[in-house]
Write an enzyme that holds these catalytic residues in place. Structure first.
Site, PDB file in Angstrom:
ATOM      1  N   ASP A  49       0.857  -1.188   0.000  1.00  0.00           N
ATOM      2  CA  ASP A  49       0.000   0.000   0.000  1.00  0.00           C
ATOM      3  C   ASP A  49       0.894   1.239   0.000  1.00  0.00           C
ATOM      4  O   ASP A  49       2.108   1.129   0.164  1.00  0.00           O
ATOM      5  CB  ASP A  49      -0.939   0.007   1.212  1.00  0.00           C
ATOM      6  CG  ASP A  49      -0.218  -0.383   2.485  1.00  0.00           C
ATOM      7  OD1 ASP A  49       0.968   0.001   2.639  1.00  0.00           O
ATOM      8  OD2 ASP A  49      -0.821  -1.069   3.325  1.00  0.00           O
ATOM      9  N   ASP A  51       1.608   4.910   1.655  1.00  0.00           N
ATOM     10  CA  ASP A  51       1.321   5.826   2.754  1.00  0.00           C
ATOM     11  C   ASP A  51       1.893   7.203   2.441  1.00  0.00           C
ATOM     12  O   ASP A  51       3.007   7.329   1.943  1.00  0.00           O
ATOM     13  CB  ASP A  51       1.933   5.310   4.061  1.00  0.00           C
ATOM     14  CG  ASP A  51       1.297   3.991   4.494  1.00  0.00           C
ATOM     15  OD1 ASP A  51       0.084   3.829   4.264  1.00  0.00           O
ATOM     16  OD2 ASP A  51       2.006   3.133   5.040  1.00  0.00           O
ATOM     17  N   ASP A 131      10.260   3.857  12.873  1.00  0.00           N
ATOM     18  CA  ASP A 131      10.903   2.742  13.560  1.00  0.00           C
ATOM     19  C   ASP A 131      12.285   2.386  12.989  1.00  0.00           C
ATOM     20  O   ASP A 131      13.301   2.525  13.646  1.00  0.00           O
ATOM     21  CB  ASP A 131       9.969   1.523  13.645  1.00  0.00           C
ATOM     22  CG  ASP A 131       9.264   1.205  12.332  1.00  0.00           C
ATOM     23  OD1 ASP A 131       9.590   1.819  11.292  1.00  0.00           O
ATOM     24  OD2 ASP A 131       8.386   0.320  12.332  1.00  0.00           O
TER      25      ASP A 131
HETATM   26  P1  ATP Z   1       4.134  -2.919   5.230  1.00  0.00           P
HETATM   27  O1  ATP Z   1       4.795  -3.230   3.943  1.00  0.00           O
HETATM   28  O2  ATP Z   1       3.934  -4.118   6.058  1.00  0.00           O
HETATM   29  O3  ATP Z   1       2.924  -2.038   5.122  1.00  0.00           O
HETATM   30  P2  ATP Z   1       5.235  -0.584   6.443  1.00  0.00           P
HETATM   31  O4  ATP Z   1       6.649  -0.225   6.799  1.00  0.00           O
HETATM   32  O5  ATP Z   1       4.558   0.269   5.425  1.00  0.00           O
HETATM   33  O6  ATP Z   1       5.240  -2.088   6.025  1.00  0.00           O
HETATM   34  P3  ATP Z   1       3.097   0.166   8.155  1.00  0.00           P
HETATM   35  O7  ATP Z   1       2.584  -0.509   9.371  1.00  0.00           O
HETATM   36  O8  ATP Z   1       2.230   0.339   6.989  1.00  0.00           O
HETATM   37  O9  ATP Z   1       4.435  -0.590   7.776  1.00  0.00           O
HETATM   38  O10 ATP Z   1       3.629   1.599   8.646  1.00  0.00           O
HETATM   39  C1  ATP Z   1       3.997   2.635   7.749  1.00  0.00           C
HETATM   40  C2  ATP Z   1       5.200   3.401   8.298  1.00  0.00           C
HETATM   41  O11 ATP Z   1       4.863   3.992   9.546  1.00  0.00           O
HETATM   42  C3  ATP Z   1       6.416   2.550   8.603  1.00  0.00           C
HETATM   43  O12 ATP Z   1       7.228   2.362   7.478  1.00  0.00           O
HETATM   44  C4  ATP Z   1       7.113   3.360   9.664  1.00  0.00           C
HETATM   45  O13 ATP Z   1       7.859   4.412   9.095  1.00  0.00           O
HETATM   46  C5  ATP Z   1       5.966   3.948  10.444  1.00  0.00           C
HETATM   47  N1  ATP Z   1       5.577   3.097  11.588  1.00  0.00           N
HETATM   48  C6  ATP Z   1       4.628   2.143  11.615  1.00  0.00           C
HETATM   49  N2  ATP Z   1       4.516   1.583  12.818  1.00  0.00           N
HETATM   50  C7  ATP Z   1       5.420   2.198  13.604  1.00  0.00           C
HETATM   51  C8  ATP Z   1       5.797   2.083  14.965  1.00  0.00           C
HETATM   52  N3  ATP Z   1       5.202   1.184  15.753  1.00  0.00           N
HETATM   53  N4  ATP Z   1       6.767   2.904  15.423  1.00  0.00           N
HETATM   54  C9  ATP Z   1       7.365   3.816  14.623  1.00  0.00           C
HETATM   55  N5  ATP Z   1       7.061   3.960  13.336  1.00  0.00           N
HETATM   56  C10 ATP Z   1       6.104   3.179  12.820  1.00  0.00           C
HETATM   57 MG    MG Z   2       2.492   0.155   4.813  1.00  0.00          MG
END
Ligand code: ATP
Ligand code: MG
Length: 434
Positions: A49, A51, A131
């Site tokens: 997705d 963001d 993170d």
């Molecule tokens: P995925 O491919 O699984 O969606 P993602 O990295 O995009 O991986 P998301 O949960 O969609 O993970 O979160 C989007 C972004 O928000 C992350 O890349 C990170 O920068 C930030 N983020 C998400 N959860 C946390 C957290 N618990 N603490 C700090 N930053 C976070």
């Molecule tokens: Mg994501």
């Protein structure tokens, strides 16, 4: 990083996400793609997705899009809805200072965990609050650059999961980051640096402070991401399974215990199905994680109380699920299926006469049969024989099916009749449960 260095092209970005970025920019705000999508594009993978992050506040975002709804409490976010696709738009997060503890916008609890995180800030602050280093890269459609605040590109080329900031502090702020470290390492086939990994076993118990509903979401991502086997192995290595599944504690002490083998076998099948675009249900996984704890608990109840095996099993089903949902919430639509799969393990051995045919039409027969097959593989003996019988029975023609049932009756000999009388009410009871 200019375009030539990061190699991300607009063609790889969802049209909806591009629309959001352009509209925010046009209204005079800054906006970027950030997080998993930028990371995945740089890894040459298809993002799950997209963001978006911006300096517009949630209210200002809402003012720009009719298809926008504001969500969240811990994080206030805007969702822009395009049919089935949702673009999540967040406002830059800022820092919390220590004397902010009674602030309405940002709040920490006694363990240092952030319970509210709505302090807005600059893009630099936003990057530091993310993170992992590879999750703090920002792509702009204004000039097609990627801004890399935490040396995420180096982490990608070294294939390392590296937390931003002091790991212990960051895990205390949000213990779910420990699970995320494992998830990315498994999914992206990377290693967790010692700095990032070493504090985890000591802090794993902090997961007990996370609301069960959030852990439900996280465990779905952990085990249904197509790398369940690698994820389970890493979780075990870092001591993170115990706080998620306390009922497995004993079994987890020996990595090649029957419980672990069973779960790994089920995860292997699950990974295979997911990577082949087949449907999976989390209920099957939970049924597998908790199967041996259930059997053990049922035996204990039976020994202590003198209940029949059937009644003890029935009570144990409820109690094992009840204990698990103290940690990880399991929505009703899944717990009903878990119960069905388990109850059917009791019913599959009772195949006399019409029952065999009734079982075949049970909506959860297929799941229960698949479950039995894995039990057979791991345990051998009765479950294996039974699984083979059902394999044959399903594919046999009706004449052959009748022969199989007659043979079964003869094989069981005189014991068939009294058993039938005793078990009839039980079979009915589980019908009404189903
Ligand atoms: P995925 O491919 O699984 O969606 P993602 O990295 O995009 O991986 P998301 O949960 O969609 O993970 O979160 C989007 C972004 O928000 C992350 O890349 C990170 O920068 C930030 N983020 C998400 N959860 C946390 C957290 N618990 N603490 C700090 N930053 C976070
Ligand atoms: Mg994501």
């Amino acid at each position: 990083m200019p375009r030539a260095e990061h190699g991300i092209s607009r063609e790889e970005i969802s049209d909806s996400a591009l629309k959001v970025l352009y509209r925010l920019n046009k209204a005079g705000f800054e906006s970027y793609l950030v997080g998993g999508c930028v990371r995945d594009l740089m890894l040459g993978k298809l993002p799950k997705d997209f963001d978006v992050v911006t300096n517009a506040t949630p209210e200002q975002i809402k003012g720009l899009f009719v298809n926008c709804r504001l969500i969240g409490r811990r994080f206030r976010l805007a969702h822009i809805v395009f049919g089935r696709e949702i673009i999540e738009v967040a406002t830059f997060r800022g820092h919390h200072s220590v004397d902010e503890s009674d602030n309405k916008l940002g709040q920490q609890d006694a363990q240092g965990q952030l319970v509210r995180d709505n302090v807005f800030g600059t893009i630099e602050e936003d990057a530091q609050r993310r993170d992992f280093t590879f999750n703090a890269m920002y792509y702009s459609v204004a000039d097609f650059t990627v801004t890399d605040f935490a040396r995420g590109r180096d982490a990608i080329s070294r294939r390392e999961v590296e937390l931003i900031g002091d790991p212990e502090t960051r895990y205390r702020e949000d213990p779910v980051r420990m699970l995320r470290a494992i998830r990315f390492a498994a999914k992206l086939d990377m290693t967790i640096t010692p700095r990032t990994g070493d504090p985890i076993p000591k802090l794993a118990h902090l997961l007990a402070n996370i609301p069960p509903a959030r852990l439900f979401e996280e465990t779905l991502k952990l085990f249904l991401g197509g790398a369940g086997v690698a994820t389970f192995t890493l979780l075990q290595q870092y001591g993170l399974l115990q706080p998620l599944f306390p009922q497995l504690s004993e079994a987890l002490k020996t990595p090649d215990s029957r419980e672990c083998q069973f779960i790994l076998r089920v995860l292997e099948n699950t990974d295979h199905r997911i990577n082949g675009n087949q449907r999976v249900t989390p209920a099957f996984l939970y049924a597998a994680f908790l199967w041996y704890p259930l059997e053990e608990h049922a035996q204990k109840l039976q020994a202590e109380s003198g209940l029949s095996h059937y009644d003890a099993f029935n009570i144990a089903v409820g109690e094992v699920i009840h204990r698990q949902v103290q940690r990880i919430m399991i929505p009703k639509r899944f717990s009903t299926v878990i119960r069905d799969i388990w109850m059917l393990q009791q019913r599959l051995p009772r195949r006399f006469g019409r029952r065999a045919f009734q079982l075949l039409t049970h909506p959860k027969f297929r799941a229960a049969y698949d479950f039995l097959c894995v039990r057979g593989e791991i345990e051998g003996g009765d479950p294996l024989e039974l699984a083979d019988w059902w394999t044959q029975f399903q594919h046999a023609e009706s004449g052959q099916q009748k022969k199989m049932l007659t043979a079964l009756r003869q094989q069981e000999g005189g014991t068939a009749r009294p058993r039938k009388r005793r078990r009839k009410p039980s079979a009915k009871r589980s019908d009404s449960n189903a």
